[in-house]
Write a protein that holds these residues in place. Structure first.
Motif, mmCIF file in Angstrom:
data_model
loop_
_atom_site.group_PDB
_atom_site.id
_atom_site.type_symbol
_atom_site.label_atom_id
_atom_site.label_comp_id
_atom_site.label_asym_id
_atom_site.label_seq_id
_atom_site.Cartn_x
_atom_site.Cartn_y
_atom_site.Cartn_z
ATOM 1 N N SER A 124 2.908 -6.153 4.145
ATOM 2 C CA SER A 124 2.258 -5.109 3.363
ATOM 3 C C SER A 124 3.315 -4.144 2.813
ATOM 4 O O SER A 124 4.444 -4.094 3.303
ATOM 5 C CB SER A 124 1.264 -4.311 4.215
ATOM 6 N N GLY A 125 2.923 -3.397 1.802
ATOM 7 C CA GLY A 125 3.735 -2.308 1.288
ATOM 8 C C GLY A 125 2.901 -1.043 1.286
ATOM 9 O O GLY A 125 1.708 -1.084 0.967
ATOM 10 N N TRP A 183 12.574 -5.595 -8.682
ATOM 11 C CA TRP A 183 11.530 -4.580 -8.616
ATOM 12 C C TRP A 183 11.905 -3.308 -9.364
ATOM 13 O O TRP A 183 11.026 -2.618 -9.890
ATOM 14 C CB TRP A 183 11.164 -4.285 -7.164
ATOM 15 N N ILE A 215 7.164 3.150 -5.177
ATOM 16 C CA ILE A 215 6.367 1.933 -5.342
ATOM 17 C C ILE A 215 7.265 0.702 -5.304
ATOM 18 O O ILE A 215 6.932 -0.311 -4.663
ATOM 19 C CB ILE A 215 5.564 1.994 -6.653
ATOM 20 N N ALA A 230 8.049 -0.094 -1.811
ATOM 21 C CA ALA A 230 6.924 -0.724 -1.107
ATOM 22 C C ALA A 230 6.766 -2.193 -1.480
ATOM 23 O O ALA A 230 6.134 -2.956 -0.744
ATOM 24 C CB ALA A 230 5.634 0.029 -1.418
ATOM 25 N N LEU A 231 7.334 -2.596 -2.619
ATOM 26 C CA LEU A 231 7.212 -3.979 -3.077
ATOM 27 C C LEU A 231 8.389 -4.848 -2.653
ATOM 28 O O LEU A 231 8.405 -6.055 -2.920
ATOM 29 C CB LEU A 231 7.099 -4.005 -4.610
ATOM 30 N N LEU A 271 -0.872 -4.104 -0.934
ATOM 31 C CA LEU A 271 -0.214 -2.855 -1.324
ATOM 32 C C LEU A 271 -1.186 -1.707 -1.101
ATOM 33 O O LEU A 271 -2.285 -1.696 -1.660
ATOM 34 C CB LEU A 271 0.229 -2.908 -2.779
ATOM 35 N N VAL A 275 -1.744 -9.899 -5.551
ATOM 36 C CA VAL A 275 -1.597 -8.816 -4.577
ATOM 37 C C VAL A 275 -2.909 -8.045 -4.470
ATOM 38 O O VAL A 275 -3.533 -7.710 -5.482
ATOM 39 C CB VAL A 275 -0.458 -7.857 -4.996
ATOM 40 N N VAL A 302 -4.725 -4.617 -3.759
ATOM 41 C CA VAL A 302 -4.329 -3.218 -3.907
ATOM 42 C C VAL A 302 -5.435 -2.328 -3.330
ATOM 43 O O VAL A 302 -6.611 -2.464 -3.691
ATOM 44 C CB VAL A 302 -4.088 -2.864 -5.389
#
Length: 315
Positions: free
Chosen positions: A83-84, A123, A150, A153-154, A161, A190, A192
């Motif tokens: 996860s992010g 990223w 962000i 987190a990726l 996410l 992903v 979200v």
């Protein structure tokens, strides 16, 4: 049938006398953008933290949380590994530059230096920060810092996410850029999950939303459909100390209306009959009213009330 990646059943979280989350249940599908809306103190952030094990739920027999087939109560590391998380604050290390901030997280995820550097480039380019790789954090604008958080987190190519108010305080250009990036991530598969105070944000990017109030779910559904289903079609906003002086022959019970508590001279009239509201507006002085379609914010105010909620400190 869509794959369910998050299941929450009858989840409860109390902080002493405060019921931050109280009997909340929902499911989230793979590649879905799912949003939590609610006033301050509604329990949105607490619920997000429970998803990745930062905050433990109260033990109740029928309570359950499953995230990517893991229980965050006992398997938070497994969840964090795939996860992010984007917190409310841009908690970047200002003593490090952009690249170094990301390298630290690469080590935390156990990535090799080669993989870390490759993903940093990917990223940063994705978040349109490719030319800021060696910039100092203090040199970045607020929007750039948010995009960097962000990107961080990726870094582990997450399947999930989680974002807590991702665009608060950002200008419209940055906000729309982040929305576009979240749409692209969703298209890549992903899932979200986010909290937001922006009704437009929820309307634009969320497939489904939950409106929370006092730790409980008030409404759930698609943001484009909920206003059509749960509130009148039209709203007449009136500015004036006493609009009823122009509407003496109209019963105050003929349609739903309310006065905003923060202002003595702003009234809201709601109805499904546009002609009825037009007839009312024709009696009012020019420039003192605005007739429009109802929207998600109107529904939010109906569901959670117009009074400020300043007693609860848990978000």
């Amino acid at each position: 049938m869509a794959d369910i990646v998050i299941t929450v059943e009858n989840v409860i979280k109390h902080y002493r006398e405060v019921k931050a989350v109280n009997g909340l249940s929902f499911t989230i599908d793979r590649s879905e953008c799912f949003g939590f809306l609610g006033p301050n103190g509604a329990g949105k952030t607490t619920m997000l933290k429970m998803l990745y094990g930062k905050c433990l739920r109260n033990k109740v027999t029928e309570s359950k949380i499953s995230v990517l087939d893991f229980d965050p109560q006992n398997q938070s590391l497994q969840i964090k590994n795939c996860s992010g998380v984007v917190p409310q604050d841009n908690n970047l290390d200002v003593e490090l530059n952009v690249e170094q901030n990301l390298q630290v997280f690469g080590k935390l995820y156990g990535m090799t230096t080669k993989d870390t550097n490759q993903r940093i480039g990917e990223w940063l380019d994705f978040m349109e920060l490719g030319d800021k790789r060696r910039a100092k954090i203090r040199e970045l604008s607020g929007g750039m810092q948010r995009r960097l958080v962000i990107a961080r987190a990726l870094l582990n190519n997450p399947r999930l996410l989680i974002l807590d108010e991702p665009t608060t305080g950002l200008d419209p250009q940055v906000r729309h850029l982040i929305w576009d990036k979240l749409r692209q991530l969703k298209a890549r598969g992903v899932t979200v999950v986010l909290t937001t105070h922006y009704m437009e944000e929820a309307f634009q990017i969320c497939d489904r939303i939950i409106i929370m109030h006092n730790g409980q779910k008030v409404l759930e559904g698609k943001p484009q459909e909920l206003p059509q289903r749960e509130i009148e079609k039209y709203v007449l906003e009136v500015c004036g100390k006493d609009p009823w002086q122009f509407l003496k022959d109209i019963s105050q019970d003929a349609l739903r209306w309310e006065k905003t508590p923060a202002s003595e001279d702003r009234f809201m009239f709601y109805g499904n009959d546009l002609n009825q509201l037009k007839e009312i507006s024709d009696r009012l002085p020019a420039g003192k009213y605005f007739l429009r379609q109802a929207n998600l914010e109107d529904l939010f105010m109906k569901a959670t009330g117009r009074e400020l909620n300043e007693d609860q400190v848990i978000s």
